[in-house]
Design an enzyme around this catalytic site. Structure first.
Site, PDB file in Angstrom:
ATOM      1  N   HIS A 240       6.483  -7.572 -44.056  1.00  0.00           N
ATOM      2  CA  HIS A 240       6.393  -6.322 -43.286  1.00  0.00           C
ATOM      3  C   HIS A 240       4.911  -5.958 -43.098  1.00  0.00           C
ATOM      4  O   HIS A 240       4.136  -6.012 -44.043  1.00  0.00           O
ATOM      5  CB  HIS A 240       7.113  -5.218 -44.070  1.00  0.00           C
ATOM      6  CG  HIS A 240       7.297  -3.944 -43.326  1.00  0.00           C
ATOM      7  ND1 HIS A 240       6.255  -3.063 -43.100  1.00  0.00           N
ATOM      8  CD2 HIS A 240       8.384  -3.394 -42.745  1.00  0.00           C
ATOM      9  CE1 HIS A 240       6.720  -2.024 -42.407  1.00  0.00           C
ATOM     10  NE2 HIS A 240       8.007  -2.206 -42.179  1.00  0.00           N
ATOM     11  N   CYS A 278       7.566  -5.141 -37.323  1.00  0.00           N
ATOM     12  CA  CYS A 278       7.775  -3.694 -37.317  1.00  0.00           C
ATOM     13  C   CYS A 278       6.897  -3.090 -36.226  1.00  0.00           C
ATOM     14  O   CYS A 278       5.689  -2.920 -36.406  1.00  0.00           O
ATOM     15  CB  CYS A 278       7.444  -3.075 -38.679  1.00  0.00           C
ATOM     16  SG  CYS A 278       7.631  -1.274 -38.640  1.00  0.00           S
ATOM     17  N   HIS A 305      12.001  -4.444 -36.751  1.00  0.00           N
ATOM     18  CA  HIS A 305      12.146  -2.991 -36.890  1.00  0.00           C
ATOM     19  C   HIS A 305      11.778  -2.366 -35.555  1.00  0.00           C
ATOM     20  O   HIS A 305      10.617  -2.475 -35.132  1.00  0.00           O
ATOM     21  CB  HIS A 305      11.177  -2.439 -37.943  1.00  0.00           C
ATOM     22  CG  HIS A 305      11.616  -2.687 -39.359  1.00  0.00           C
ATOM     23  ND1 HIS A 305      10.879  -2.252 -40.438  1.00  0.00           N
ATOM     24  CD2 HIS A 305      12.712  -3.294 -39.867  1.00  0.00           C
ATOM     25  CE1 HIS A 305      11.512  -2.588 -41.553  1.00  0.00           C
ATOM     26  NE2 HIS A 305      12.615  -3.231 -41.236  1.00  0.00           N
ATOM     27  N   ASP A 348      14.294   1.714 -36.868  1.00  0.00           N
ATOM     28  CA  ASP A 348      13.522   2.182 -38.016  1.00  0.00           C
ATOM     29  C   ASP A 348      13.221   3.652 -37.808  1.00  0.00           C
ATOM     30  O   ASP A 348      12.859   4.078 -36.713  1.00  0.00           O
ATOM     31  CB  ASP A 348      12.231   1.369 -38.123  1.00  0.00           C
ATOM     32  CG  ASP A 348      11.558   1.557 -39.465  1.00  0.00           C
ATOM     33  OD1 ASP A 348      12.225   2.001 -40.420  1.00  0.00           O
ATOM     34  OD2 ASP A 348      10.352   1.249 -39.555  1.00  0.00           O
ATOM     35  N   HIS A 349      13.383   4.396 -38.844  1.00  0.00           N
ATOM     36  CA  HIS A 349      13.160   5.847 -38.823  1.00  0.00           C
ATOM     37  C   HIS A 349      13.934   6.498 -37.672  1.00  0.00           C
ATOM     38  O   HIS A 349      14.495   5.832 -36.825  1.00  0.00           O
ATOM     39  CB  HIS A 349      11.676   6.203 -38.741  1.00  0.00           C
ATOM     40  CG  HIS A 349      10.893   5.623 -39.882  1.00  0.00           C
ATOM     41  ND1 HIS A 349       9.529   5.577 -39.913  1.00  0.00           N
ATOM     42  CD2 HIS A 349      11.298   5.057 -41.051  1.00  0.00           C
ATOM     43  CE1 HIS A 349       9.133   5.005 -41.039  1.00  0.00           C
ATOM     44  NE2 HIS A 349      10.186   4.674 -41.741  1.00  0.00           N
ATOM     45  N   TYR A 365      15.137   8.718 -42.569  1.00  0.00           N
ATOM     46  CA  TYR A 365      16.423   8.022 -42.434  1.00  0.00           C
ATOM     47  C   TYR A 365      17.610   8.972 -42.252  1.00  0.00           C
ATOM     48  O   TYR A 365      18.613   8.874 -42.961  1.00  0.00           O
ATOM     49  CB  TYR A 365      16.637   7.097 -43.638  1.00  0.00           C
ATOM     50  CG  TYR A 365      15.657   5.953 -43.624  1.00  0.00           C
ATOM     51  CD1 TYR A 365      15.943   4.777 -42.941  1.00  0.00           C
ATOM     52  CD2 TYR A 365      14.413   6.064 -44.246  1.00  0.00           C
ATOM     53  CE1 TYR A 365      15.033   3.732 -42.891  1.00  0.00           C
ATOM     54  CE2 TYR A 365      13.491   5.028 -44.199  1.00  0.00           C
ATOM     55  CZ  TYR A 365      13.814   3.863 -43.519  1.00  0.00           C
ATOM     56  OH  TYR A 365      12.916   2.839 -43.460  1.00  0.00           O
TER      57      TYR A 365
HETATM   58  C1  DNO Z   1       9.599   2.651 -44.628  1.00  0.00           C
HETATM   59  C2  DNO Z   1       9.822   1.206 -44.576  1.00  0.00           C
HETATM   60  C3  DNO Z   1       9.045   0.411 -45.598  1.00  0.00           C
HETATM   61  C4  DNO Z   1       9.540  -1.019 -45.652  1.00  0.00           C
HETATM   62  C5  DNO Z   1       8.872  -1.877 -46.670  1.00  0.00           C
HETATM   63  C6  DNO Z   1       9.323  -3.306 -46.558  1.00  0.00           C
HETATM   64  O1  DNO Z   1      10.350   3.389 -44.072  1.00  0.00           O
HETATM   65  O2  DNO Z   1       9.661   0.699 -43.306  1.00  0.00           O
HETATM   66  O3  DNO Z   1       9.174   0.994 -46.846  1.00  0.00           O
HETATM   67  O4  DNO Z   1      10.886  -1.029 -45.970  1.00  0.00           O
HETATM   68  O5  DNO Z   1       7.519  -1.801 -46.571  1.00  0.00           O
HETATM   69  O6  DNO Z   1       8.988  -4.015 -47.698  1.00  0.00           O
END
Ligand code: DNO
Length: 393
Positions: A240, A278, A305, A348-349, A365
């Site tokens: 990531h 991401c 992501h 993501d988020h 989340y």
């Molecule tokens: C936060 C996430 C990160 C991610 C880690 C992966 O919301 O995107 O915490 O899960 O960095 O190892």
């Protein structure tokens, strides 16, 4: 792409039954009760996998199998920690789980200063305020030589802030930056820990003398050690990017731009050494053109992501609507969908919308905010599949 969703285990208020109702195909989760560095045993993995399957879903991605600090800074028990990591990977492989997300950020994972930044439309977003961050670093943490990392304008602003900031605001800053954003994702500090600032200082000390090159070499060593296990079980490791992709607290960060990513992929040139693309993290750095990065690294991307950010002129950044901002997600879906229609993606988020507020979901989340973004992206994915069918792209 495969529509996945980050689920925080059996105690998550958003249940697997709910996920099936909103069209989720695969689950992204972790064994949250096992401390960093300890072995994930086969039975525990299998039990969770079967629980997910008994609810009509599959465990598609592990996020994260956390890398202990000793592996990152090269501490005394690094080799023992790597051995444990290999055993956990083998156990995952035996259970048939083959996509593993992890990060190599020292001490602190993602950085935000505000978890409920109000937007004009009545929703709330995650936010990074550069002055508030610098204030925490220089005036609360009081990191040695921290002021050297900021411009005279920023220093003047944090001095002015110091005249008006309340104790409650200071506590909220501590809580946001090093506790609430970290605890639920295997972070170093958890809610309820006494004196988090002192714990944080001690963690920073572990990295004294670890510069960018040393951290890179430690990642290379870790990857070289685990690749044989990944080869046997066909496990794809998905690194990531740093969030945000910049140095923080004087710590080296090594996954922030094209040069970094290219170095890592070449240093251990094995297809199982791959990326979590991401778009949110990468788009928070002005140096990055996410579309170019995706085109270049698509073949080594094993997990995506989908998230976007907007960078403001004062170096703040805010998480944008998923179809807007610097993430350029429509174009990314074109690139990834075309390369591999089975590639797992997760939204993501998400913004805090409707009655998400006060529901106690983990920061970033919420249910409705993420569901809304997933529906937007579902539309994009179907449109792109159609473009592919028609030979338009
Ligand atoms: C936060 C996430 C990160 C991610 C880690 C992966 O919301 O995107 O915490 O899960 O960095 O190892």
């Amino acid at each position: 792409m495969e529509k996945t969703w980050r689920w925080f285990g059996k105690k998550d208020k958003i249940t697997l039954d709910m996920l099936r109702q909103i069209g989720v195909e695969g689950v992204v989760t972790s064994l949250y009760n096992i401390p960093n560095g300890e072995v994930w045993n086969y039975e525990t993995i299998l039990e969770l996998k079967q629980y997910i399957e008994s609810n009509g879903l599959k465990w598609s991605v592990v996020e994260s199998l956390p890398v202990s600090e000793a592996i990152k800074y090269g501490g005394a028990n690094r080799e023992a920690s790597i051995e444990n990591y290999k055993i956990s990977l083998a156990n995952l492989g035996k259970a048939g789980i083959k996509t593993v997300c992890y990060n190599f950020m020292p001490v602190i994972d993602w950085v935000r200063t505000d978890l409920e930044y109000p937007l004009e439309d009545g929703t709330y977003s995650l936010y990074y305020n550069h002055i508030h961050f610098a204030y925490f670093d220089c005036m609360i943490l009081k990191r040695k030589n921290a002021e050297q990392d900021y411009s005279p304008e920023v220093i003047a602003k944090i001095r002015a802030l110091d005249q008006i900031i309340t104790e409650a605001e200071k506590s909220r800053l501590i809580d946001t930056i090093i506790v609430k954003t970290q605890g639920f994702i295997h972070g170093n500090i958890r809610e309820g820990d006494q004196n988090p600032v002192e714990i944080f200082r001690q963690l920073l000390n572990l990295y004294e003398g670890t510069d960018k090159n040393a951290l890179r070499e430690n990642l290379k060593h870790f990857l070289s050690e685990i690749m044989p296990v990944c080869d046997i079980y066909e496990i794809n490791m998905c690194l990531h990017p740093d969030d945000p992709p910049a140095t923080v607290f004087g710590l080296p960060r090594i996954v922030g731009n094209d040069e970094d990513i290219t170095w890592i992929l070449n240093a251990v040139d094995n297809p199982h050494n791959g990326l979590t693309f991401c778009a949110g993290s990468l788009s928070a750095g002005l140096q990055n053109d996410v579309v170019q990065l995706a085109k270049k690294h698509v073949s080594r991307t094993h997990f995506v992501h989908l998230r976007s950010t907007e960078i403001l002129p004062n170096r703040d950044f805010v998480e944008a609507d998923h179809l807007r901002g610097r993430g350029n997600l429509i174009e990314l879906v074109r690139i990834f969908e075309k390369a591999n229609p089975n590639l797992p993606m997760r939204v993501d988020h998400g913004k805090t919308i409707l009655d998400d507020k006060g529901k106690g979901h983990n920061p970033g989340y919420p249910l409705y905010g993420r569901m809304y973004a997933m529906a937007q992206l579902d539309g994009v994915m179907e449109t792109v599949k159609d473009e592919i069918r028609q030979g338009l792209i």
